[in-house]
Write an enzyme that holds these catalytic residues in place. Structure first.
Site, PDB file in Angstrom:
ATOM      1  N   LYS A  13      52.048  46.675  73.701  1.00  0.00           N
ATOM      2  CA  LYS A  13      50.746  47.267  73.381  1.00  0.00           C
ATOM      3  C   LYS A  13      50.632  47.573  71.890  1.00  0.00           C
ATOM      4  CE  LYS A  13      51.395  50.793  76.139  1.00  0.00           C
ATOM      5  NZ  LYS A  13      52.732  50.460  76.674  1.00  0.00           N
ATOM      6  N   ARG A  88      46.089  56.901  80.458  1.00  0.00           N
ATOM      7  CA  ARG A  88      47.318  56.623  81.188  1.00  0.00           C
ATOM      8  C   ARG A  88      47.310  57.235  82.577  1.00  0.00           C
ATOM      9  NH1 ARG A  88      51.006  55.831  76.695  1.00  0.00           N
ATOM     10  NH2 ARG A  88      53.035  55.294  77.503  1.00  0.00           N
ATOM     11  N   ARG A 127      64.508  47.395  70.290  1.00  0.00           N
ATOM     12  CA  ARG A 127      63.372  47.860  69.487  1.00  0.00           C
ATOM     13  C   ARG A 127      63.821  48.829  68.397  1.00  0.00           C
ATOM     14  NH1 ARG A 127      58.062  50.539  71.884  1.00  0.00           N
ATOM     15  NH2 ARG A 127      59.542  51.879  72.963  1.00  0.00           N
ATOM     16  N   ARG A 160      63.911  54.814  68.875  1.00  0.00           N
ATOM     17  CA  ARG A 160      63.255  55.924  69.566  1.00  0.00           C
ATOM     18  C   ARG A 160      64.182  56.539  70.594  1.00  0.00           C
ATOM     19  NH1 ARG A 160      57.290  53.996  71.274  1.00  0.00           N
ATOM     20  NH2 ARG A 160      57.930  55.064  73.183  1.00  0.00           N
ATOM     21  N   ARG A 171      60.431  55.952  82.628  1.00  0.00           N
ATOM     22  CA  ARG A 171      59.104  55.620  82.087  1.00  0.00           C
ATOM     23  C   ARG A 171      58.448  54.522  82.935  1.00  0.00           C
ATOM     24  NH1 ARG A 171      60.700  54.314  76.158  1.00  0.00           N
ATOM     25  NH2 ARG A 171      58.526  53.714  75.882  1.00  0.00           N
TER      26      ARG A 171
HETATM   27  P1  AP5 Z   1      55.868  47.511  71.545  1.00  0.00           P
HETATM   28  O1  AP5 Z   1      54.724  46.798  70.928  1.00  0.00           O
HETATM   29  O2  AP5 Z   1      56.486  48.631  70.804  1.00  0.00           O
HETATM   30  O3  AP5 Z   1      55.490  47.934  73.052  1.00  0.00           O
HETATM   31  P2  AP5 Z   1      54.578  49.115  73.601  1.00  0.00           P
HETATM   32  O4  AP5 Z   1      53.857  48.569  74.794  1.00  0.00           O
HETATM   33  O5  AP5 Z   1      53.756  49.717  72.511  1.00  0.00           O
HETATM   34  O6  AP5 Z   1      55.725  50.085  74.108  1.00  0.00           O
HETATM   35  P3  AP5 Z   1      55.848  51.662  74.007  1.00  0.00           P
HETATM   36  O7  AP5 Z   1      57.264  52.001  74.344  1.00  0.00           O
HETATM   37  O8  AP5 Z   1      55.309  52.158  72.716  1.00  0.00           O
HETATM   38  O9  AP5 Z   1      54.948  52.084  75.168  1.00  0.00           O
HETATM   39  P4  AP5 Z   1      54.958  53.412  75.860  1.00  0.00           P
HETATM   40  O10 AP5 Z   1      53.681  53.256  76.585  1.00  0.00           O
HETATM   41  O11 AP5 Z   1      56.113  53.708  76.720  1.00  0.00           O
HETATM   42  O12 AP5 Z   1      55.121  54.475  74.672  1.00  0.00           O
HETATM   43  P5  AP5 Z   1      54.079  55.353  73.871  1.00  0.00           P
HETATM   44  O13 AP5 Z   1      54.532  55.504  72.484  1.00  0.00           O
HETATM   45  O14 AP5 Z   1      52.696  54.883  74.136  1.00  0.00           O
HETATM   46  O15 AP5 Z   1      56.974  46.409  71.908  1.00  0.00           O
HETATM   47  C1  AP5 Z   1      58.221  46.791  72.485  1.00  0.00           C
HETATM   48  C2  AP5 Z   1      59.363  45.943  71.877  1.00  0.00           C
HETATM   49  O16 AP5 Z   1      59.240  44.597  72.306  1.00  0.00           O
HETATM   50  C3  AP5 Z   1      59.339  45.897  70.335  1.00  0.00           C
HETATM   51  O17 AP5 Z   1      60.664  45.874  69.882  1.00  0.00           O
HETATM   52  C4  AP5 Z   1      58.614  44.579  70.021  1.00  0.00           C
HETATM   53  O18 AP5 Z   1      59.013  44.030  68.795  1.00  0.00           O
HETATM   54  C5  AP5 Z   1      59.047  43.703  71.202  1.00  0.00           C
HETATM   55  N1  AP5 Z   1      57.997  42.766  71.621  1.00  0.00           N
HETATM   56  C6  AP5 Z   1      56.640  43.003  71.686  1.00  0.00           C
HETATM   57  N2  AP5 Z   1      55.995  41.920  72.166  1.00  0.00           N
HETATM   58  C7  AP5 Z   1      56.948  40.984  72.435  1.00  0.00           C
HETATM   59  C8  AP5 Z   1      56.903  39.652  72.974  1.00  0.00           C
HETATM   60  N3  AP5 Z   1      55.747  39.071  73.314  1.00  0.00           N
HETATM   61  N4  AP5 Z   1      58.082  38.983  73.122  1.00  0.00           N
HETATM   62  C9  AP5 Z   1      59.271  39.578  72.775  1.00  0.00           C
HETATM   63  N5  AP5 Z   1      59.376  40.815  72.251  1.00  0.00           N
HETATM   64  C10 AP5 Z   1      58.229  41.526  72.097  1.00  0.00           C
HETATM   65  O19 AP5 Z   1      54.252  56.749  74.616  1.00  0.00           O
HETATM   66  C11 AP5 Z   1      55.481  57.467  74.490  1.00  0.00           C
HETATM   67  C12 AP5 Z   1      55.399  58.741  75.288  1.00  0.00           C
HETATM   68  O20 AP5 Z   1      54.328  59.558  74.785  1.00  0.00           O
HETATM   69  C13 AP5 Z   1      55.090  58.587  76.774  1.00  0.00           C
HETATM   70  O21 AP5 Z   1      56.252  58.338  77.528  1.00  0.00           O
HETATM   71  C14 AP5 Z   1      54.461  59.938  77.082  1.00  0.00           C
HETATM   72  O22 AP5 Z   1      55.440  60.931  77.208  1.00  0.00           O
HETATM   73  C15 AP5 Z   1      53.658  60.243  75.823  1.00  0.00           C
HETATM   74  N6  AP5 Z   1      52.277  59.765  75.898  1.00  0.00           N
HETATM   75  C16 AP5 Z   1      51.670  58.833  75.110  1.00  0.00           C
HETATM   76  N7  AP5 Z   1      50.393  58.646  75.462  1.00  0.00           N
HETATM   77  C17 AP5 Z   1      50.154  59.482  76.503  1.00  0.00           C
HETATM   78  C18 AP5 Z   1      49.014  59.756  77.313  1.00  0.00           C
HETATM   79  N8  AP5 Z   1      47.849  59.106  77.136  1.00  0.00           N
HETATM   80  N9  AP5 Z   1      49.147  60.682  78.298  1.00  0.00           N
HETATM   81  C19 AP5 Z   1      50.294  61.334  78.495  1.00  0.00           C
HETATM   82  N10 AP5 Z   1      51.421  61.119  77.765  1.00  0.00           N
HETATM   83  C20 AP5 Z   1      51.344  60.207  76.778  1.00  0.00           C
HETATM   84 MG    MG Z   2      53.746  51.608  71.578  1.00  0.00          MG
END
Ligand code: AP5
Ligand code: MG
Ligand code: ZN
Length: 214
Positions: A13, A88, A127, A160, A171
């Site tokens: 994402k 979410r 990552r 992270r 997660r």
């Molecule tokens: P990346 O692009 O970083 O993936 P992502 O989908 O953004 O993953 P996140 O871990 O950021 O998602 P998340 O939803 O768990 O975390 P968030 O920060 O939103 O890609 C991942 C890896 O793969 C990278 O190394 C990249 O280079 C590689 N990659 C990407 N595409 C690829 C491909 N096509 N092929 C190969 N490799 C690839 O949330 C974190 C925490 O915050 C949550 O757990 C929660 O506690 C809190 N939080 C955030 N938003 C909310 C909300 N709305 N409500 C409640 N809690 C929330």
């Molecule tokens: Mg992300």
């Protein structure tokens, strides 16, 4: 154009939102990045969010919703935005629908980056993210030009805390329970676009753009 990104943790994402944002000149709003920035700055919000994030649980809606509603009311969001990691939960999705409807507006596209659980753990262990601007890298799939340094801002790349294998498993469970139902929610609204997120990063991006411009 108002876009929301759906997909499991690590589906890509953040990677894709950054590119979509650059292509269309739209701000990328990642709730995860906002919480992490607050934590680095030592704010009360950051401290509160930390406990949930470190455990791989969702931060409660009351800490999340106001922050997003406030952020999307800023001037730079006038032409649209990409929400990365929000909504979410069904409650968050309903709130967004309601807030947008107040100004006769709606989500234009819900982009679902589809990646099976089996692929996620390997991705997460490789990552690295910029400690300053949050840009994601991967030591194999998307390395920075200079090892350990962000291409964007020169910040230091870090791992992270919630990318430990055990936390990633939780997660994924939380994702399936609370966030996956949003795929049907936006499908019913007729704005769902699903792309195969197991393809390489450039192909996934091309598939998203093709769908947005279809
Ligand atoms: P990346 O692009 O970083 O993936 P992502 O989908 O953004 O993953 P996140 O871990 O950021 O998602 P998340 O939803 O768990 O975390 P968030 O920060 O939103 O890609 C991942 C890896 O793969 C990278 O190394 C990249 O280079 C590689 N990659 C990407 N595409 C690829 C491909 N096509 N092929 C190969 N490799 C690839 O949330 C974190 C925490 O915050 C949550 O757990 C929660 O506690 C809190 N939080 C955030 N938003 C909310 C909300 N709305 N409500 C409640 N809690 C929330
Ligand atoms: Mg992300
Ligand atoms: Zn950076």
């Amino acid at each position: 154009m108002k876009i929301i990104m759906l997909g499991a943790p690590g589906a890509g994402k953040g990677t894709q939102s950054e590119r979509i944002g650059a292509k269309y000149g739209l701000p990328q709003i990642s709730t995860g990045d906002i919480f992490r920035a607050n934590l680095s700055a030592g704010t009360e919000l950051g401290m509160k969010a930390k406990t949930y994030m470190d455990a791989g649980e969702l931060v409660p809606d009351e800490l999340t919703c106001d922050l997003v509603v406030d952020r999307i009311s800023k001037d730079d969001c006038a032409n649209g935005y990409i929400l990365d990691g929000f909504p979410r939960t069904l409650a968050q999705a309903d709130l967004l629908t309601k807030v947008l409807a107040e100004s006769g507006d709606k989500v234009d596209f819900a982009v679902n980056v589809d990646v099976p659980d089996e692929n996620i753990i390997a991705r997460m262990s490789g990552r690295r993210v910029c400690g300053k601007c949050g840009k994601p890298y991967h030591i194999v799939n998307m390395p920075p030009k200079v090892e350990g340094i962000c291409d964007n801002c020169g910040g230091e790349l870090i791992q992270r805390k919630d990318d430990l294998a055990e936390t990633v498993k939780n997660r994924l469970t939380v994702y399936h329970d609370q966030t996956q139902p949003l795929i049907d929610y936006y499908d019913a609204k007729g704005c769902l676009v699903t792309v195969d997120g197991t393809k390489d990063i450039d192909e996934v991006f091309a598939d998203i753009i093709a769908a947005l411009e279809a």
